[in-house]
Design a protein around this motif. Structure first.
Motif, PDB file in Angstrom:
ATOM      1  N   THR B  45      38.955 -23.119 -65.731  1.00  0.00           N
ATOM      2  CA  THR B  45      40.270 -23.496 -66.231  1.00  0.00           C
ATOM      3  C   THR B  45      40.874 -22.359 -67.059  1.00  0.00           C
ATOM      4  OG1 THR B  45      39.291 -24.442 -68.212  1.00  0.00           O
ATOM      5  CG2 THR B  45      39.650 -25.940 -66.382  1.00  0.00           C
ATOM      6  N   ALA B  47      44.133 -21.843 -70.131  1.00  0.00           N
ATOM      7  CA  ALA B  47      45.103 -22.533 -70.987  1.00  0.00           C
ATOM      8  C   ALA B  47      45.494 -21.610 -72.133  1.00  0.00           C
ATOM      9  CB  ALA B  47      44.504 -23.830 -71.521  1.00  0.00           C
ATOM     10  N   SER B  49      45.289 -22.251 -75.219  1.00  0.00           N
ATOM     11  CA  SER B  49      44.353 -22.347 -76.347  1.00  0.00           C
ATOM     12  C   SER B  49      42.933 -22.540 -75.825  1.00  0.00           C
ATOM     13  CB  SER B  49      44.716 -23.509 -77.274  1.00  0.00           C
ATOM     14  OG  SER B  49      44.345 -24.740 -76.684  1.00  0.00           O
ATOM     15  N   GLU B  51      40.662 -24.520 -77.055  1.00  0.00           N
ATOM     16  CA  GLU B  51      40.299 -25.939 -77.031  1.00  0.00           C
ATOM     17  C   GLU B  51      40.778 -26.602 -75.743  1.00  0.00           C
ATOM     18  OE1 GLU B  51      41.800 -24.376 -79.566  1.00  0.00           O
ATOM     19  OE2 GLU B  51      39.999 -24.249 -80.820  1.00  0.00           O
ATOM     20  N   GLU B  52      42.003 -26.287 -75.358  1.00  0.00           N
ATOM     21  CA  GLU B  52      42.551 -26.910 -74.157  1.00  0.00           C
ATOM     22  C   GLU B  52      41.799 -26.451 -72.909  1.00  0.00           C
ATOM     23  OE1 GLU B  52      46.827 -27.242 -71.805  1.00  0.00           O
ATOM     24  OE2 GLU B  52      46.769 -26.313 -73.786  1.00  0.00           O
ATOM     25  N   ALA B  53      41.507 -25.174 -72.836  1.00  0.00           N
ATOM     26  CA  ALA B  53      40.777 -24.655 -71.672  1.00  0.00           C
ATOM     27  C   ALA B  53      39.393 -25.306 -71.579  1.00  0.00           C
ATOM     28  CB  ALA B  53      40.644 -23.138 -71.778  1.00  0.00           C
ATOM     29  N   GLU B  55      38.385 -28.182 -72.932  1.00  0.00           N
ATOM     30  CA  GLU B  55      38.474 -29.622 -72.693  1.00  0.00           C
ATOM     31  C   GLU B  55      38.692 -29.915 -71.206  1.00  0.00           C
ATOM     32  OE1 GLU B  55      41.363 -31.613 -75.194  1.00  0.00           O
ATOM     33  OE2 GLU B  55      41.500 -33.204 -73.684  1.00  0.00           O
ATOM     34  N   LYS B  56      39.564 -29.139 -70.578  1.00  0.00           N
ATOM     35  CA  LYS B  56      39.822 -29.360 -69.148  1.00  0.00           C
ATOM     36  C   LYS B  56      38.577 -29.065 -68.314  1.00  0.00           C
ATOM     37  CE  LYS B  56      43.610 -26.861 -68.385  1.00  0.00           C
ATOM     38  NZ  LYS B  56      44.902 -26.305 -67.964  1.00  0.00           N
ATOM     39  N   ARG B  59      35.977 -31.869 -68.769  1.00  0.00           N
ATOM     40  CA  ARG B  59      36.370 -33.097 -68.065  1.00  0.00           C
ATOM     41  C   ARG B  59      36.069 -33.001 -66.569  1.00  0.00           C
ATOM     42  NH1 ARG B  59      42.119 -33.581 -68.498  1.00  0.00           N
ATOM     43  NH2 ARG B  59      41.807 -33.128 -70.679  1.00  0.00           N
TER      44      ARG B  59
END
Lengths: 288, 76
Positions: B45, B47, B49, B51-53, B55-56, B59
């Motif tokens: 992934t 992103a 940030s 954290e966002e990268a 988290e994706k 998931r």
């Protein structure tokens, strides 16, 4: 790296960083996950997709000779080009590409020790730029299958208890507990391993930074499983790429004379009608 | 562009160990989740940030790992 049998077959990240842009050097990234190159790659590096460019896309086989020649030519690789291969997962599919280059007789192919991960972890330069490539003349040799095992040879090795089968998958794949690495699609009907195989997972040959362990350590690792180069070693995994990594170690780092990659691997054996299968841990190991 | 902030960490997900690798390249954070053994990539992934990268990637990796079945490794 001088202790290896063929130190010319691997190069360090430092070595590569000093040769970026050299005319007779072509750097090729070959990843398990083919999206990695687009994210960022070594300056000047091109990429090969193992799913479409390093195999026959109709039947299950390696790249046919004509397609191999076309790939080399389009990649700007001539017969005298030094090809530096690197990739993710400590060079799984870079080793797969190396193996095919050797099958077709390319004289100067090398793996970048530690692969993509080491380059990234060292904070080195990456780019998303795509370099223009001038096609080159390429004339491959006929495929030399000294380095490749086909099913009849593996069946014979099992039947006659000859040769040394090296299963480089994880213990849970080897035992039959799982049919594919966690999270990947199951692509065979049965789990387990080829009778008589030793289980030496591919990553056992790597240091924590992804580089290869020393020749002494590698020799001791395989000797502990009865693999010492005296018999033909046949390496296999699930689809043949992890085993090409081990093939490289046995052939080029340890210099064993007879080493073959069985690229049919478990997705061939585990789908065969009537093929013998062992479940659980290696019986050879238990008998020691 | 130079690779910045390269990190690797192991975590348990759906009963399996994974390795989460994250780094920054230019304006983007890139993350990949591999199974710890043998090391195959499950998710990749990008992103703005970290954290966002991450988290994706977590998931998506979890979705795939939940599909893996354990079997008996002995003859029934």
């Amino acid at each position: 790296m001088g202790e290896y049998a063929h130190p010319e077959a691997i190069v360090s990240t430092d070595w590569v960083s000093q040769r970026l842009g050299e005319a007779n050097v072509r750097i090729v990234e070959v990843d398990v996950d083919t999206r990695a190159w687009r994210e960022g790659h070594l300056p000047g590096a091109i990429t090969w997709d193992w799913q479409t460019q390093l195999c026959d896309t109709v039947r299950r086989d390696i790249l046919p000779k004509e397609d191999f020649a076309r790939l080399m030519s389009r990649s700007g690789i001539a017969n005298d080009t030094t090809v530096i291969l690197y990739g993710d997962n400590n060079n799984w599919f870079a080793a797969w590409a190396f193996w095919q280059l050797r099958l077709y007789g390319h004289p100067d192919a090398r793996l970048m020790n530690g692969g993509r991960r080491k380059w990234l972890s060292e904070g080195r330069e990456l780019t998303v730029d795509v370099v223009p490539v001038t096609p080159a003349d390429y004339h491959p040799q006929c495929a030399d299958f000294e380095n490749r095992a086909f099913l009849p040879e593996v069946l014979a090795a099992v039947r006659m208890n000859s040769g040394s089968l090296v299963d480089v998958r994880e213990p849970e794949e080897f035992s039959g507990e799982i049919l594919a690495p966690p999270g990947l699609n199951e692509t065979c009907q049965r789990g387990g391993h080829i009778p008589g195989a030793r289980n030496i997972p591919w990553e056992a040959v790597c240091n924590p930074d992804g580089t290869f362990r020393s020749a002494d350590e590698l020799r001791a690792l395989y000797a502990a499983h009865g693999i010492d180069g005296s018999a033909t070693a046949i390496c296999y995994c699930r689809i043949g790429e992890r085993s090409s990594h081990t093939w490289f170690v046995l052939k080029y780092l340890l210099g064993f004379p007879k080493v073959k990659n069985y690229d049919g691997s478990w997705t061939e054996w585990g789908n065969l009608i009537g093929a013998p299968i062992e479940l659980g841990p290696a019986q050879w190991e238990q008998g020691q | 562009m130079r690779v910045e902030g390269f990190t690797e960490r192991n975590l348990q997900l759906a009963g399996w160990e994974i390795v989460l690798t994250t780094y920054r390249l230019g304006d983007l954070y890139h993350c990949k989740a591999d199974n710890a053994a043998p090391g195959a990539t499950l998710a990749r992934t990008s992103a703005p940030s970290k954290e966002e990268a991450e988290e994706k990637a977590i998931r998506r990796a979890e979705e795939l790992l939940l599909r893996t079945k354990r079997r008996s490794a002995s003859k029934p």
